[in-house]
Design a protein around this motif. Structure first.
Motif, PDB file in Angstrom:
ATOM      1  N   ASP A  49     -33.937 -28.280  65.514  1.00  0.00           N
ATOM      2  CA  ASP A  49     -34.345 -28.072  67.113  1.00  0.00           C
ATOM      3  C   ASP A  49     -34.325 -29.889  67.908  1.00  0.00           C
ATOM      4  OD1 ASP A  49     -35.098 -27.123  69.200  1.00  0.00           O
ATOM      5  OD2 ASP A  49     -36.697 -27.249  68.967  1.00  0.00           O
ATOM      6  N   ASN A  50     -33.981 -29.406  68.888  1.00  0.00           N
ATOM      7  CA  ASN A  50     -33.683 -30.716  69.436  1.00  0.00           C
ATOM      8  C   ASN A  50     -35.102 -32.158  69.406  1.00  0.00           C
ATOM      9  OD1 ASN A  50     -31.454 -29.056  70.650  1.00  0.00           O
ATOM     10  ND2 ASN A  50     -31.639 -29.678  72.863  1.00  0.00           N
ATOM     11  N   VAL A  51     -35.764 -31.736  69.608  1.00  0.00           N
ATOM     12  CA  VAL A  51     -36.799 -32.348  69.426  1.00  0.00           C
ATOM     13  C   VAL A  51     -37.869 -32.662  68.154  1.00  0.00           C
ATOM     14  CG1 VAL A  51     -37.526 -31.542  71.690  1.00  0.00           C
ATOM     15  CG2 VAL A  51     -38.932 -30.729  69.774  1.00  0.00           C
ATOM     16  N   THR A  52     -38.963 -33.556  67.707  1.00  0.00           N
ATOM     17  CA  THR A  52     -39.728 -34.080  67.018  1.00  0.00           C
ATOM     18  C   THR A  52     -40.752 -33.808  67.792  1.00  0.00           C
ATOM     19  OG1 THR A  52     -39.792 -35.375  65.038  1.00  0.00           O
ATOM     20  CG2 THR A  52     -38.800 -36.031  66.870  1.00  0.00           C
ATOM     21  N   ASP A  53     -41.677 -33.571  67.279  1.00  0.00           N
ATOM     22  CA  ASP A  53     -43.338 -33.654  67.753  1.00  0.00           C
ATOM     23  C   ASP A  53     -44.021 -33.368  66.774  1.00  0.00           C
ATOM     24  OD1 ASP A  53     -46.030 -33.748  69.297  1.00  0.00           O
ATOM     25  OD2 ASP A  53     -45.397 -31.580  70.119  1.00  0.00           O
ATOM     26  N   SER A  54     -44.344 -34.414  66.153  1.00  0.00           N
ATOM     27  CA  SER A  54     -46.243 -33.956  64.983  1.00  0.00           C
ATOM     28  C   SER A  54     -47.909 -34.495  65.388  1.00  0.00           C
ATOM     29  CB  SER A  54     -45.677 -34.654  63.824  1.00  0.00           C
ATOM     30  OG  SER A  54     -44.758 -34.099  62.896  1.00  0.00           O
ATOM     31  N   LEU A  55     -47.509 -34.702  66.774  1.00  0.00           N
ATOM     32  CA  LEU A  55     -48.254 -35.065  67.616  1.00  0.00           C
ATOM     33  C   LEU A  55     -49.318 -34.242  67.874  1.00  0.00           C
ATOM     34  CD1 LEU A  55     -48.106 -39.317  68.011  1.00  0.00           C
ATOM     35  CD2 LEU A  55     -48.621 -38.174  66.323  1.00  0.00           C
ATOM     36  N   SER A  56     -48.548 -33.774  69.239  1.00  0.00           N
ATOM     37  CA  SER A  56     -49.319 -32.440  69.782  1.00  0.00           C
ATOM     38  C   SER A  56     -50.509 -31.634  69.081  1.00  0.00           C
ATOM     39  CB  SER A  56     -48.187 -31.537  70.454  1.00  0.00           C
ATOM     40  OG  SER A  56     -46.870 -33.159  71.368  1.00  0.00           O
ATOM     41  N   ARG A  66     -45.505 -40.694  51.409  1.00  0.00           N
ATOM     42  CA  ARG A  66     -46.214 -41.693  52.194  1.00  0.00           C
ATOM     43  C   ARG A  66     -45.601 -40.981  53.385  1.00  0.00           C
ATOM     44  NH1 ARG A  66     -47.145 -47.277  50.859  1.00  0.00           N
ATOM     45  NH2 ARG A  66     -47.448 -46.581  48.484  1.00  0.00           N
ATOM     46  N   LEU A  67     -45.481 -41.439  54.640  1.00  0.00           N
ATOM     47  CA  LEU A  67     -45.418 -41.128  55.830  1.00  0.00           C
ATOM     48  C   LEU A  67     -44.366 -42.452  56.193  1.00  0.00           C
ATOM     49  CD1 LEU A  67     -45.706 -39.762  57.958  1.00  0.00           C
ATOM     50  CD2 LEU A  67     -46.791 -41.131  59.421  1.00  0.00           C
ATOM     51  N   ALA A  68     -42.961 -42.263  56.383  1.00  0.00           N
ATOM     52  CA  ALA A  68     -42.600 -43.150  56.801  1.00  0.00           C
ATOM     53  C   ALA A  68     -40.788 -42.486  57.089  1.00  0.00           C
ATOM     54  CB  ALA A  68     -41.647 -44.491  55.071  1.00  0.00           C
ATOM     55  N   GLY A  69     -39.993 -43.216  57.865  1.00  0.00           N
ATOM     56  CA  GLY A  69     -39.193 -42.862  59.070  1.00  0.00           C
ATOM     57  C   GLY A  69     -38.167 -41.870  57.848  1.00  0.00           C
ATOM     58  N   GLY A  70     -37.960 -42.598  56.612  1.00  0.00           N
ATOM     59  CA  GLY A  70     -36.745 -42.349  55.884  1.00  0.00           C
ATOM     60  C   GLY A  70     -37.080 -40.596  54.804  1.00  0.00           C
ATOM     61  N   SER A  71     -38.414 -40.299  55.206  1.00  0.00           N
ATOM     62  CA  SER A  71     -39.344 -39.112  54.619  1.00  0.00           C
ATOM     63  C   SER A  71     -39.263 -38.492  55.760  1.00  0.00           C
ATOM     64  CB  SER A  71     -41.043 -39.644  54.727  1.00  0.00           C
ATOM     65  OG  SER A  71     -41.111 -40.408  54.013  1.00  0.00           O
ATOM     66  N   LEU A  72     -39.153 -38.024  56.868  1.00  0.00           N
ATOM     67  CA  LEU A  72     -39.024 -37.343  58.168  1.00  0.00           C
ATOM     68  C   LEU A  72     -37.622 -36.612  58.329  1.00  0.00           C
ATOM     69  CD1 LEU A  72     -40.876 -39.060  60.546  1.00  0.00           C
ATOM     70  CD2 LEU A  72     -42.305 -37.701  58.677  1.00  0.00           C
ATOM     71  N   CYS A  73     -38.022 -35.171  58.864  1.00  0.00           N
ATOM     72  CA  CYS A  73     -36.586 -34.540  59.242  1.00  0.00           C
ATOM     73  C   CYS A  73     -35.660 -35.270  60.538  1.00  0.00           C
ATOM     74  CB  CYS A  73     -37.061 -33.201  59.707  1.00  0.00           C
ATOM     75  SG  CYS A  73     -37.651 -32.991  58.360  1.00  0.00           S
ATOM     76  N   CYS A  74     -35.076 -34.852  61.375  1.00  0.00           N
ATOM     77  CA  CYS A  74     -33.800 -35.321  62.216  1.00  0.00           C
ATOM     78  C   CYS A  74     -34.040 -34.391  63.276  1.00  0.00           C
ATOM     79  CB  CYS A  74     -32.732 -35.829  61.355  1.00  0.00           C
ATOM     80  SG  CYS A  74     -31.710 -34.818  61.365  1.00  0.00           S
ATOM     81  N   ALA A  75     -33.831 -35.232  64.486  1.00  0.00           N
ATOM     82  CA  ALA A  75     -33.844 -33.317  64.949  1.00  0.00           C
ATOM     83  C   ALA A  75     -32.062 -33.472  65.617  1.00  0.00           C
ATOM     84  CB  ALA A  75     -34.616 -34.214  66.575  1.00  0.00           C
ATOM     85  N   ASN A  76     -31.725 -32.504  66.011  1.00  0.00           N
ATOM     86  CA  ASN A  76     -30.598 -32.584  66.411  1.00  0.00           C
ATOM     87  C   ASN A  76     -29.925 -31.068  67.974  1.00  0.00           C
ATOM     88  OD1 ASN A  76     -27.207 -33.277  67.016  1.00  0.00           O
ATOM     89  ND2 ASN A  76     -27.941 -34.238  64.445  1.00  0.00           N
ATOM     90  N   HIS A  77     -28.850 -31.896  68.709  1.00  0.00           N
ATOM     91  CA  HIS A  77     -28.861 -31.182  69.333  1.00  0.00           C
ATOM     92  C   HIS A  77     -28.586 -29.554  68.649  1.00  0.00           C
ATOM     93  CE1 HIS A  77     -28.317 -29.512  73.519  1.00  0.00           C
ATOM     94  NE2 HIS A  77     -27.408 -28.411  73.138  1.00  0.00           N
ATOM     95  N   GLY A  78     -29.657 -28.548  68.451  1.00  0.00           N
ATOM     96  CA  GLY A  78     -29.297 -27.289  68.506  1.00  0.00           C
ATOM     97  C   GLY A  78     -29.622 -26.075  68.042  1.00  0.00           C
ATOM     98  N   ARG A 117     -30.565 -33.329  55.405  1.00  0.00           N
ATOM     99  CA  ARG A 117     -31.615 -33.957  55.243  1.00  0.00           C
ATOM    100  C   ARG A 117     -32.681 -33.273  55.381  1.00  0.00           C
ATOM    101  NH1 ARG A 117     -32.755 -39.648  56.997  1.00  0.00           N
ATOM    102  NH2 ARG A 117     -35.151 -38.876  57.821  1.00  0.00           N
ATOM    103  N   ASN A 118     -32.976 -32.074  56.072  1.00  0.00           N
ATOM    104  CA  ASN A 118     -34.108 -31.482  56.912  1.00  0.00           C
ATOM    105  C   ASN A 118     -34.574 -30.403  55.967  1.00  0.00           C
ATOM    106  OD1 ASN A 118     -34.135 -32.967  58.846  1.00  0.00           O
ATOM    107  ND2 ASN A 118     -33.498 -31.393  60.696  1.00  0.00           N
ATOM    108  N   GLY A 119     -33.611 -29.431  55.276  1.00  0.00           N
ATOM    109  CA  GLY A 119     -33.684 -28.554  54.331  1.00  0.00           C
ATOM    110  C   GLY A 119     -34.583 -29.177  52.866  1.00  0.00           C
ATOM    111  N   PRO A 120     -34.371 -29.701  52.509  1.00  0.00           N
ATOM    112  CA  PRO A 120     -34.580 -29.937  51.674  1.00  0.00           C
ATOM    113  C   PRO A 120     -36.436 -31.021  51.553  1.00  0.00           C
ATOM    114  CG  PRO A 120     -32.681 -31.137  50.932  1.00  0.00           C
ATOM    115  CD  PRO A 120     -33.053 -30.631  52.531  1.00  0.00           C
ATOM    116  N   ARG A 121     -36.433 -31.823  52.417  1.00  0.00           N
ATOM    117  CA  ARG A 121     -37.571 -32.368  52.839  1.00  0.00           C
ATOM    118  C   ARG A 121     -38.712 -31.398  53.680  1.00  0.00           C
ATOM    119  NH1 ARG A 121     -33.836 -36.010  53.793  1.00  0.00           N
ATOM    120  NH2 ARG A 121     -34.233 -38.539  54.046  1.00  0.00           N
ATOM    121  N   LEU A 122     -37.732 -30.233  54.162  1.00  0.00           N
ATOM    122  CA  LEU A 122     -39.056 -28.771  54.004  1.00  0.00           C
ATOM    123  C   LEU A 122     -39.230 -28.169  53.076  1.00  0.00           C
ATOM    124  CD1 LEU A 122     -37.185 -28.821  58.115  1.00  0.00           C
ATOM    125  CD2 LEU A 122     -39.897 -28.888  57.496  1.00  0.00           C
ATOM    126  N   GLY A 123     -38.802 -28.174  51.884  1.00  0.00           N
ATOM    127  CA  GLY A 123     -38.593 -27.872  50.846  1.00  0.00           C
ATOM    128  C   GLY A 123     -38.358 -26.128  50.863  1.00  0.00           C
TER     129      GLY A 123
END
Length: 325
Positions: A15-22, A42-54, A83-89
Motif C-alpha cells: 500500500d502507499n502508506v505505512t502507519d503502525s501508530l494510529s 527487535r524493532l528496526a528499520g530492516g525488520s519493517l515493510c516498505c510502502a510503495n505506490h500501489g 520484502r514485505n511478503g516474508p516479513r509478514l509471514g
C-alpha cells in the motif's frame, strides 16, 4: 450468490502508506504487531515493510475448516512483494489463484515476483491469473503540452504464461473457490460525475495514434460474503468510481447487505473535485465499514472520516483485517 465464509483475513501486502501508530479497532492488527506475531524479535528499520505506490492484498477465506488464499493485485514492483511478503509471514504456497484488477503498472508490477514465490512454494504448479482482454494496450497520460507520458505495459498472456501463470482472459463474471469468491465483469457506468481517469490515452502498437481511454473498462472488482455480516467489496483503484462499483455489487447480489468497501477509491489528483458527490452517495449505501487505501488521497480520507467517523479505518502496508461471522 456467493456462498458465505466464516472468516475473511485481508493481509495488506503493498500500500502507499505505512502507519503502525494510529489506534485501530480490535479486528485490525497493525504492521508492527503483525510482524511480532510472525517472528520479529527487535524493532528496526530492516525488520519493517516498505510502502510503495500501489496495492496488493492477500485474501484468505475460511469456511468449514478449510482455507483458500487469493492474491488481489501485486503492487508496483518485485521489491515490495519480495520484502514485505516474508516479513509478514505470507504463505505463498497457499495462494491458489491471482487477479489483476485492471491494466496499470502499479497493480501489475509485483505479480511476476509473486508468481515466482508461489511456484517456489507449491511445487512449480502454474497459478491461475485472471485478466481482462482490454488491459494489454500501451497506456499513457496526456500532458499539458499535448504530448503523452507513457506507462509501463502490462505483459500479454504469452508473457504471463512464461512467468508461470495460467492466464484466464475474460470479460465475464466468475465464481471461484467453491462459490465463495466472486469476480465481476465490466462495471457499468451510471453516475454523471465518476469519469474515470482524466487524460488517460492508449494505443495497441507504437505505430497507432493515441486514443482517449479515460473509462478503463477493463477494471473489475471482487467480493466475498462474510456470514451474518454481508458483502466485502474489493475495488483496487475505483477508476469506474467507487459509487458505480457499489451499485454493481448491490445489483449483482440484491439479497446480501453491503458490509465493507475496501481499496483505492481514486479521489486524489484531478478527481478531488468529486469528493463531495462521492461522500454524499456513499452515505446512501450506509456501509458499516470503509477501508480506503492506495489512491484514495488524504483529502478524501479526511472527508470520509468527517462524514462517517469510526466506520472509516484506513489501510496501510502490513495491516491485517480479520472479518468474522
Amino acid at each position: 450468490m456467493p456462498d458465505p465464509v466464516d472468516r475473511l483475513d485481508i493481509q495488506v501486502l503493498v500500500d502507499n502508506v505505512t502507519d503502525s501508530l494510529s489506534r485501530t479497532p480490535p479486528f485490525v492488527t497493525r504492521e508492527w504487531n503483525r510482524l511480532r506475531q510472525v517472528g520479529m524479535k527487535r524493532l528496526a528499520g530492516g525488520s519493517l515493510c516498505c510502502a510503495n505506490h500501489g496495492l496488493s492484498l492477500v485474501l484468505t477465506l475460511h469456511r468449514g475448516g478449510r482455507s483458500r488464499s487469493f492474491l488481489f493485485d501485486g503492487g508496483p514492483d518485485p521489491q515490495a512483494v519480495e520484502r514485505n511478503g516474508p516479513r509478514l509471514g505470507v504463505d505463498f504456497g497457499a495462494i491458489e489463484a491471482a487477479m489483476l484488477s485492471h491494466g496499470h503498472w502499479d497493480h501489475a508490477g509485483g505479480i511476476p515476483a509473486a508468481l515466482a514465490m508461489i511456484r517456489a512454494a507449491n511445487g512449480g504448479r502454474p497459478v491461475p491469473l485472471y485478466l481482462h482482454p482490454g488491459m494489454f494496450r500501451e497506456r499513457g497520460s496526456r500532458q499539458p503540452d499535448g504530448g503523452v507520458f507513457p506507462m509501463d505495459r502490462v505483459p500479454d498472456p504469452v508473457a504471463w504464461h512464461a512467468m508461470g501463470a495460467a492466464p484466464v482472459v475474460t470479460t465475464q463474471p466468475l465464481s471461484l473457490f467453491d462459490g465463495t469468491l466472486f469476480m465481476s465483469g465490466e462495471i457499468p457506468r451510471r453516475t454523471p460525475y465518476e469519469r474515470g481517469l482524466p487524460g488517460q490515452v492508449a494505443r495497441a502498437t507504437e505505430s497507432d495514434p493515441w486514443e482517449s481511454d479515460e473509462l478503463l473498462m477493463d477494471e473489475r472488482f471482487c467480493a466475498v460474503h462474510v456470514r451474518g455480516r454481508g458483502l466485502v467489496v474489493f475495488s483496487a483503484c475505483s477508476h469506474a468510481g467507487i459509487v458505480n462499483v457499489l451499485h454493481a455489487a448491490r445489483e449483482a447480489f440484491p439479497d446480501i447487505p453491503l458490509f465493507v468497501a475496501i481499496g483505492g477509491f481514486h479521489l486524489s489528483g484531478e478527481n478531488e473535485d468529486v469528493i463531495p458527490e462521492t461522500v454524499a452517495d456513499l452515505a446512501r449505501f450506509d456501509l458499516p465499514l470503509l477501508i480506503p487505501a492506495h489512491c484514495t488521497g488524504w483529502r478524501a480520507v479526511n472527508a470520509l472520516e468527517r462524514a462517517f467517523g469510526e466506520r472509516v479505518v484506513p489501510a496501510a502496508v502490513g495491516k491485517l483485517f480479520t472479518l468474522e461471522a
